[in-house]
Design a protein around this motif. Sequence first.
Motif, mmCIF file in Angstrom:
data_model
loop_
_atom_site.group_PDB
_atom_site.id
_atom_site.type_symbol
_atom_site.label_atom_id
_atom_site.label_comp_id
_atom_site.label_asym_id
_atom_site.label_seq_id
_atom_site.Cartn_x
_atom_site.Cartn_y
_atom_site.Cartn_z
ATOM 1 N N ASP A 100 -4.984 1.253 4.921
ATOM 2 C CA ASP A 100 -4.873 1.845 3.599
ATOM 3 C C ASP A 100 -5.468 3.244 3.593
ATOM 4 O O ASP A 100 -4.982 4.125 2.907
ATOM 5 C CB ASP A 100 -5.584 0.977 2.568
ATOM 6 N N GLU B 245 -3.719 -4.061 -5.942
ATOM 7 C CA GLU B 245 -2.906 -4.581 -4.840
ATOM 8 C C GLU B 245 -3.550 -5.839 -4.265
ATOM 9 O O GLU B 245 -4.713 -5.835 -3.911
ATOM 10 C CB GLU B 245 -2.798 -3.522 -3.722
ATOM 11 N N SER C 92 0.825 -1.214 0.000
ATOM 12 C CA SER C 92 0.000 0.000 0.000
ATOM 13 C C SER C 92 0.854 1.257 0.000
ATOM 14 O O SER C 92 0.526 2.251 -0.655
ATOM 15 C CB SER C 92 -0.938 0.016 1.213
HETATM 16 MG MG LIG Z 1 -1.956 -3.038 1.955
#
Ligand SMILES: [Mg+2]
Length: 337
Positions: free
Chosen positions: A116, A165, A80
């Motif tokens: 995040d 991701e 992240s």
């Molecule tokens: Mg992450």
Amino acid sequence: MAAVTAVAVGGGERGSPRREVDVAVLVERARGGEPRAVARLISLVEDASPALREVAAALSPHAGRARVIGLTGSPGVGKSTTTSAFVRSLRERGLRVGVLAVDPSSPFSGGALLGDRVRMQDHATDRDVFIRSMASRGHLGGLAWATPQAVRVLDAAGCDVVLVETVGVGQAEVEVASMADTTLVLLAPGMGDGIQAAKAGILEVADVFVVNKADRDGAEQTVRDLRYMLSLGGRHSAAGAWRPPILRTVASRAEGIEEVLAAVDEHADWLTRTGELDRRRRGRACAEIEAIALAALRDRIGDVHGSAALDAQAARVVAGETDPYTAADDLVATVTT
Ligand SMILES: [Mg+2]
Ligand SMILES: Nc1nc2c(ncn2[C@@H]2O[C@H](COP(=O)(O)OP(=O)(O)OP(=O)(O)O)[C@@H](O)[C@H]2O)c(=O)[nH]1
């Protein structure tokens, strides 16, 4: 002009009363970059809502432009942080960016995950950045099936780049890797990643290796381990093949980020030059169609389970009037016609 149909769906906000969704209007708004329309469309595809088919059909003329970049690696490796640094850099180039944080193990979804949210808050007010997290919620086919649809939503919304991701948990990272044009595999020193990487077949999916947390002891060892494993062969050793570079980053200080993006650009050039981009995208479409077709078949076969037709075939097999293979063929014929 195509007829506009409204479809009643359960609503992205679970538990809300059923309401009408005008898919064509939503897609138009998403194309105009309206964040709420983008979010709503992703909810529709993620929830496998009845409008899914219509959404997929409405999106298809507007998709296929975005570059899809996958980031995968073990929990906490810095995906992240790296993604956020990428977003900053891509925005400086004036590109519109979509981010999908995919967690195959989490039942939570909708907004960004807490960690995040903190790391991505720099971009929270940027209208040219769309950030969304997705979780599997345990439905059939799960993320493998919903993620490409969500990528398509962001693509249609005019994102030049979509960053996906995924937490590396074996098969899932391989699946998500197969959705990306370019896949980055992140490792960090001292996480036993080298061995894990080999196990998960990560060496095969990586287009670029990133050894993050290069400010920590052991980064050089991780690079050496990787080099050694790559030297053992695999698809990268063929003539003309792409040789994945190994780059070091300190994502938390945005160090090495430009170099990684330069490697991604180089890979993109290679993909185009060799025709591999088309091959990958066709492969992805094959996998998607196959998954949808198999799910449809499974659904219909499910209807057959416990049915009179199955019972009748079973009686014939027991009586020696037919064999199980012929009976199965007959059954498949009834569900596919
Ligand atoms: Mg992450
Ligand atoms: N020392 C150091 N710490 C870093 C670096 N990059 C990220 N971190 C820290 O590592 C922790 C995890 O970073 P994340 O970016 O959340 O990692 P992730 O891979 O997205 O984690 P999950 O999504 O939970 O799998 C955070 O505390 C970051 O601040 C780095 O280059 N060096």
